[in-house]
Design an enzyme around this catalytic site. Structure first.
Site, PDB file in Angstrom:
ATOM      1  CG  ASN A  10     -37.178  -5.505  72.082  1.00 25.98           C
ATOM      2  OD1 ASN A  10     -36.634  -4.214  71.811  1.00 25.98           O
ATOM      3  ND2 ASN A  10     -37.454  -6.216  70.761  1.00 25.98           N
ATOM      4  CD1 TRP A  11     -38.624  -0.912  76.911  1.00 23.63           C
ATOM      5  CD2 TRP A  11     -37.216   0.825  77.145  1.00 23.63           C
ATOM      6  NE1 TRP A  11     -38.601  -0.714  78.252  1.00 23.63           N
ATOM      7  CE2 TRP A  11     -37.782   0.693  78.444  1.00 23.63           C
ATOM      8  CE3 TRP A  11     -36.180   1.866  76.895  1.00 23.63           C
ATOM      9  CZ2 TRP A  11     -37.295   1.129  79.567  1.00 23.63           C
ATOM     10  CZ3 TRP A  11     -35.949   2.618  78.189  1.00 23.63           C
ATOM     11  CH2 TRP A  11     -36.488   2.406  79.463  1.00 23.63           C
ATOM     12  CE  LYS A  12     -40.465  -5.301  69.859  1.00 19.77           C
ATOM     13  NZ  LYS A  12     -41.869  -6.045  68.969  1.00 19.77           N
ATOM     14  CG  HIS A  95     -36.801  -8.632  67.623  1.00 20.55           C
ATOM     15  ND1 HIS A  95     -37.854  -8.236  66.549  1.00 20.55           N
ATOM     16  CD2 HIS A  95     -37.428  -8.816  68.953  1.00 20.55           C
ATOM     17  CE1 HIS A  95     -38.880  -8.268  67.392  1.00 20.55           C
ATOM     18  NE2 HIS A  95     -38.829  -8.605  68.632  1.00 20.55           N
ATOM     19  CD  GLU A  97     -40.283  -5.660  66.076  1.00 12.23           C
ATOM     20  OE1 GLU A  97     -39.336  -4.935  66.248  1.00 12.23           O
ATOM     21  OE2 GLU A  97     -41.234  -6.011  66.219  1.00 12.23           O
ATOM     22  CD  GLU A 167     -39.987 -12.063  70.594  1.00 13.50           C
ATOM     23  OE1 GLU A 167     -40.097 -11.392  71.734  1.00 13.50           O
ATOM     24  OE2 GLU A 167     -39.539 -11.353  69.603  1.00 13.50           O
ATOM     25  N   GLY A 173     -47.085  -8.020  68.855  1.00 10.20           N
ATOM     26  CA  GLY A 173     -47.709  -6.761  68.851  1.00 10.20           C
ATOM     27  C   GLY A 173     -49.123  -6.788  68.364  1.00 10.20           C
ATOM     28  CB  SER A 212     -49.535 -10.462  72.682  1.00 14.18           C
ATOM     29  OG  SER A 212     -49.229  -9.709  71.353  1.00 14.18           O
ATOM     30  N   GLY A 233     -42.400  -6.736  74.603  1.00 15.74           N
ATOM     31  CA  GLY A 233     -42.457  -5.377  73.875  1.00 15.74           C
ATOM     32  C   GLY A 233     -43.271  -4.440  74.380  1.00 15.74           C
ATOM     33  N   GLY A 234     -44.452  -4.160  73.853  1.00 13.59           N
ATOM     34  CA  GLY A 234     -45.349  -3.287  74.550  1.00 13.59           C
ATOM     35  C   GLY A 234     -45.465  -2.964  76.040  1.00 13.59           C
TER      36      GLY A 234
HETATM   37  O1  G3H Z   1     -39.258  -8.473  71.482  1.00 16.25           O
HETATM   38  C1  G3H Z   1     -40.504  -8.449  72.037  1.00 16.25           C
HETATM   39  C2  G3H Z   1     -41.548  -8.815  71.118  1.00 16.25           C
HETATM   40  O2  G3H Z   1     -41.312  -8.411  69.797  1.00 16.25           O
HETATM   41  C3  G3H Z   1     -42.661  -8.942  71.630  1.00 16.25           C
HETATM   42  O3  G3H Z   1     -43.477  -7.680  71.502  1.00 16.25           O
HETATM   43  P1  G3H Z   1     -45.023  -7.220  72.039  1.00 16.25           P
HETATM   44  O4  G3H Z   1     -44.858  -7.863  73.595  1.00 16.25           O
HETATM   45  O5  G3H Z   1     -45.376  -6.084  72.036  1.00 16.25           O
HETATM   46  O6  G3H Z   1     -45.871  -8.253  71.383  1.00 16.25           O
END
Ligand code: G3H
Length: 248
Positions: A10-12, A95, A97, A167, A173, A212, A233-234
């Protein structure tokens, strides 16, 4: 039951368009396991270019969000109809967010899932508890309500392809994760909730862990019986770490 693992990025709101193309050019040079389904959820602005570029690479490109109406006066939104028109057949929904920053509630999320399914787009539904809910022992109550509301009014057949990601918000994050057995316990519980609604659909539905996930902890999550992959994500923003996750 055999469930094909998924590693979803998920690139956000991170990479630019040119960075997204560079990512794909680099990842096409890497060898990626065929045993794993590979999805990247990207900003809507890049979807068409990315979808045209991934062709036979085995990488699926999905949207990070969409609205539930087909068209109309909804400034800034994109619709399932628009996604389908560019052959985008995957979409993240709910999500944390979106829920926290953009105040999306369970009712809205249910409408979005219905709209996606109507158009043949596969939803990936995110659920999970906040840190205070965890501390209050409310994790299971929270995910149960989220799953039951998201599934309301949908048949077993409607939901046959849906993907779920658990999640915990406090793990996103932060570099902090539940242990793999704690994640397994909640994901097994989610499977039981699904069993209570739609019986053996629970055995085929894929449920991912997110929060994470990195190349150095993916293996422990994937070793758990009920964890079918990861939503990342990251660590999905860099071709080297994304490929390491896919080849865990
Ligand atoms: O959608 C992905 C998540 O929000 C996880 O993000 P993260 O891997 O940066 O903790």
């Amino acid at each position: 039951m055999e469930r094909r693992p998924i590693i979803a990025g998920n690139w956000k709101m991170n990479l630019t368009n040119s960075e997204s193309i560079k990512f794909l050019d680099q990842i096409f040079q890497m060898s990626l396991s065929d045993n794993v389904e590979k999805i990247i959820y990207a900003p809507s602005l890049f979807l068409k270019d990315m979808i045209e570029k991934v062709t036979t690479s085995g990488i699926i490109v999905g949207a990070e969000n969409c609205y539930y109406e087909d068209k109309g006066a909804y400034t800034g939104e994109i619709s399932p109809l628009m996604l389908k028109d560019i052959d985008c057949l995957d979409c993240l929904i709910g999500h944390s967010e979106r829920r926290e920053i953009f105040k999306e509630d369970d009712r809205l999320i249910n409408k979005k899932i219905k709209a996606l399914i109507k158009h043949g787009i596969r939803p990936l539904l995110c659920v999970g508890e906040s840190s205070s809910e965890k501390d209050a022992g409310l994790t299971k109550d929270k995910v149960k309500v989220q799953i039951e509301s998201a599934f309301e009014g949908l048949s077993r057949d409607d939901l046959k392809d849906i993907i779920i990601a658990y999640e915990p918000i406090w793990a996103i994050g932060t570099g902090i994760t539940p242990t793999s057995s704690e994640a397994e316990e909640t994901i097994k519980y989610i499977r039981d909730v699904i069993r209570g609604i739609h019986g053996d659909l629970a055995d085929s539905i894929r449920i991912l862990y997110g929060g994470s996930v990195k190349p150095d902890n993916i293996e422990s999550f994937m070793a758990e019986e009920n964890i079918d992959g990861a939503l990342v994500g990251g660590a999905s923003l860099n071709p080297t770490s994304y490929s390491a996750l896919v080849n865990y």
